[in-house]
Design an enzyme around this catalytic site. Structure first.
Site, PDB file in Angstrom:
ATOM      1  N   GLU A  51      97.770  63.581   2.732  1.00  0.00           N
ATOM      2  CA  GLU A  51      97.054  63.015   1.591  1.00  0.00           C
ATOM      3  C   GLU A  51      97.657  61.666   1.194  1.00  0.00           C
ATOM      4  OE1 GLU A  51      94.314  64.148   0.091  1.00  0.00           O
ATOM      5  OE2 GLU A  51      94.209  65.819   1.519  1.00  0.00           O
ATOM      6  N   ARG A  56     111.221  55.645  -1.066  1.00  0.00           N
ATOM      7  CA  ARG A  56     112.090  55.021  -2.063  1.00  0.00           C
ATOM      8  C   ARG A  56     113.493  54.834  -1.495  1.00  0.00           C
ATOM      9  NH1 ARG A  56     115.879  57.935  -1.626  1.00  0.00           N
ATOM     10  NH2 ARG A  56     116.111  60.098  -2.297  1.00  0.00           N
ATOM     11  N   ARG A  90     108.541  61.012   0.997  1.00  0.00           N
ATOM     12  CA  ARG A  90     107.836  62.227   0.609  1.00  0.00           C
ATOM     13  C   ARG A  90     106.435  62.208   1.223  1.00  0.00           C
ATOM     14  NH1 ARG A  90     107.629  62.900  -5.505  1.00  0.00           N
ATOM     15  NH2 ARG A  90     109.858  63.271  -5.120  1.00  0.00           N
ATOM     16  N   GLU A 152     115.921  61.106   4.377  1.00  0.00           N
ATOM     17  CA  GLU A 152     115.508  62.424   3.891  1.00  0.00           C
ATOM     18  C   GLU A 152     113.991  62.446   3.795  1.00  0.00           C
ATOM     19  OE1 GLU A 152     116.624  65.433   0.287  1.00  0.00           O
ATOM     20  OE2 GLU A 152     115.624  63.552  -0.261  1.00  0.00           O
ATOM     21  N   ALA A 164     105.977  70.347  -8.803  1.00  0.00           N
ATOM     22  CA  ALA A 164     107.286  69.694  -8.869  1.00  0.00           C
ATOM     23  C   ALA A 164     107.280  68.524  -9.847  1.00  0.00           C
ATOM     24  CB  ALA A 164     107.712  69.230  -7.482  1.00  0.00           C
ATOM     25  N   GLU A 167     107.221  69.984 -13.388  1.00  0.00           N
ATOM     26  CA  GLU A 167     108.514  70.593 -13.695  1.00  0.00           C
ATOM     27  C   GLU A 167     109.531  69.512 -14.054  1.00  0.00           C
ATOM     28  OE1 GLU A 167     112.269  72.875 -11.780  1.00  0.00           O
ATOM     29  OE2 GLU A 167     111.385  70.963 -11.178  1.00  0.00           O
ATOM     30  N   HIS A 168     109.510  68.407 -13.303  1.00  0.00           N
ATOM     31  CA  HIS A 168     110.434  67.297 -13.570  1.00  0.00           C
ATOM     32  C   HIS A 168     110.179  66.709 -14.955  1.00  0.00           C
ATOM     33  CE1 HIS A 168     112.947  63.782 -12.809  1.00  0.00           C
ATOM     34  NE2 HIS A 168     111.957  63.036 -13.257  1.00  0.00           N
TER      35      HIS A 168
END
Length: 252
Positions: A51, A56, A90, A152, A164, A167-168
Site C-alpha cells: 500500500e 526515516r 516501514r 531495519e 500501532a 497506540e503511539h
C-alpha cells in the site's frame, strides 16, 4: 569563544554527514529493490501487495541517546556495532500473506543478508503489537569503497499499522509513560489488536475467494497477451507453439 578550530569542525561535519549518507543510500537501494519486486509481483498476481512505504533516518541526537542507553562508547565503529536501526523502512501491505511474500523475496536477493528477524505476528507483543521486523545488511557503493550497512525493515498490514499509530498517540498523551495508562485502556488496546488481527484474516479469506473466482473466469484469449509497462503485446503463434506438446519431439 569557539572551542574547535574551523578546519577540525569542518572535517568532523564531513565525516558525520558521510556516515549518515551511507544509511541514506542504503534506504535508496532498498526502496529501488522493492519497487522492482513489486512491479514483478504485479505482473504475476495482478495486484500490488504494498500500500505504501515510509523511510526515516535517526537524528544524530537520537543515535547518541540510544548509544548511551546501550553503554557504547562514542565512535563511529561503536555506533555501527550497537545501533542497527539508524536507517528504517516501514512497508505497509494489503494482506498478511504479502508480508511473508515480501520477506521471502528479500531473502532471495543475493546481495542482501538478513541479520535478524523478529516475528511479532506469530508471537505478538504482550500489548497486542504485531509486525514483522527484519534487520537487513545492505551493500552501499561509495565513491572510494563498498560498505555494508544495516537497515531495519518493519512489514505490517494496514490494520496493524493503524493500530500501532493509534497506540503511539495514546501513549504520547501520557508522555510515553506506559505505567500511567489506565489498565482499562491497556485491555481495550489489546482487544483492538485482536480485532485488527481478525479483520486481517477475514479480508485475506475474501481475497483468496475472489482470486479463485477470477481464475475460473480467465479466458484463453487473455492468456495469449502480455502487458509490460502499460504496453500490450499479442504472443506470436510461433511462441505459442513452444508450449504445444504436439511439437515436442519426445511426444513423437
Amino acid at each position: 569563544m569557539n572551542l574547535f578550530p574551523m578546519n577540525q569542525l569542518k572535517q568532523f561535519q564531513n565525516e558525520i554527514t558521510r556516515f549518515l549518507m551511507m544509511y541514506k543510500f542504503a534506504l535508496d537501494a532498498m526502496e529501488t529493490k522493492i519497487e522492482i519486486l513489486v512491479e514483478e509481483f504485479q505482473f504475476l498476481h495482478e495486484y500490488n501487495p504494498i500500500e505504501h512505504t515510509k523511510s526515516r533516518l535517526k537524528s544524530p541526537e537520537s543515535i547518541l541517546n540510544k548509544l548511551y542507553r546501550k553503554g557504547g562508547n562514542v565512535s563511529f565503529p561503536s555506533i555501527r556495532e550497537h545501533i542497527k536501526d539508524i536507517a528504517g523502512l516501514r512497508i505497509t501491505c494489503s494482506f498478511v500473506s504479502d508480508i511473508y511474500a515480501i520477506r521471502d523475496m528479500l531473502k532471495s536477493q543475493g546481495d542482501l543478508v538478513i541479520v535478524d528477524e523478529k516475528d511479532y505476528i506469530k508471537q505478538p507483543k504482550p500489548n497486542g503489537y504485531q509486525s514483522l521486523h527484519l534487520i537487513v545488511d545492505v551493500p552501499v557503493y561509495m565513491s572510494d569503497r563498498q560498505e555494508r550497512v544495516c537497515v531495519e525493515i518493519q512489514i505490517r498490514t494496514i490494520a496493524m499499522d493503524f493500530w500501532a499509530s493509534l497506540e503511539h498517540k495514546i501513549y504520547y498523551k501520557f508522555n510515553q509513560d506506559k505505567q500511567g495508562v489506565p489498565r482499562r485502556l491497556l485491555e481495550e488496546l489489546k482487544e483492538a489488536a485482536q480485532a485488527a488481527s481478525a479483520l486481517d484474516r477475514q479480508m485475506e479469506r475474501l481475497h483468496k475467494e475472489i482470486e479463485e473466482i477470477k481464475e475460473d473466469q480467465i479466458s484463453e484469449d487473455k492468456l495469449k497477451r502480455i502487458i509490460i509497462n502499460n504496453q500490450q503485446f499479442a504472443l506470436p503463434q510461433a511462441l505459442l507453439e513452444l508450449i504445444d506438446p504436439g511439437n515436442d519431439p519426445s511426444h513423437k
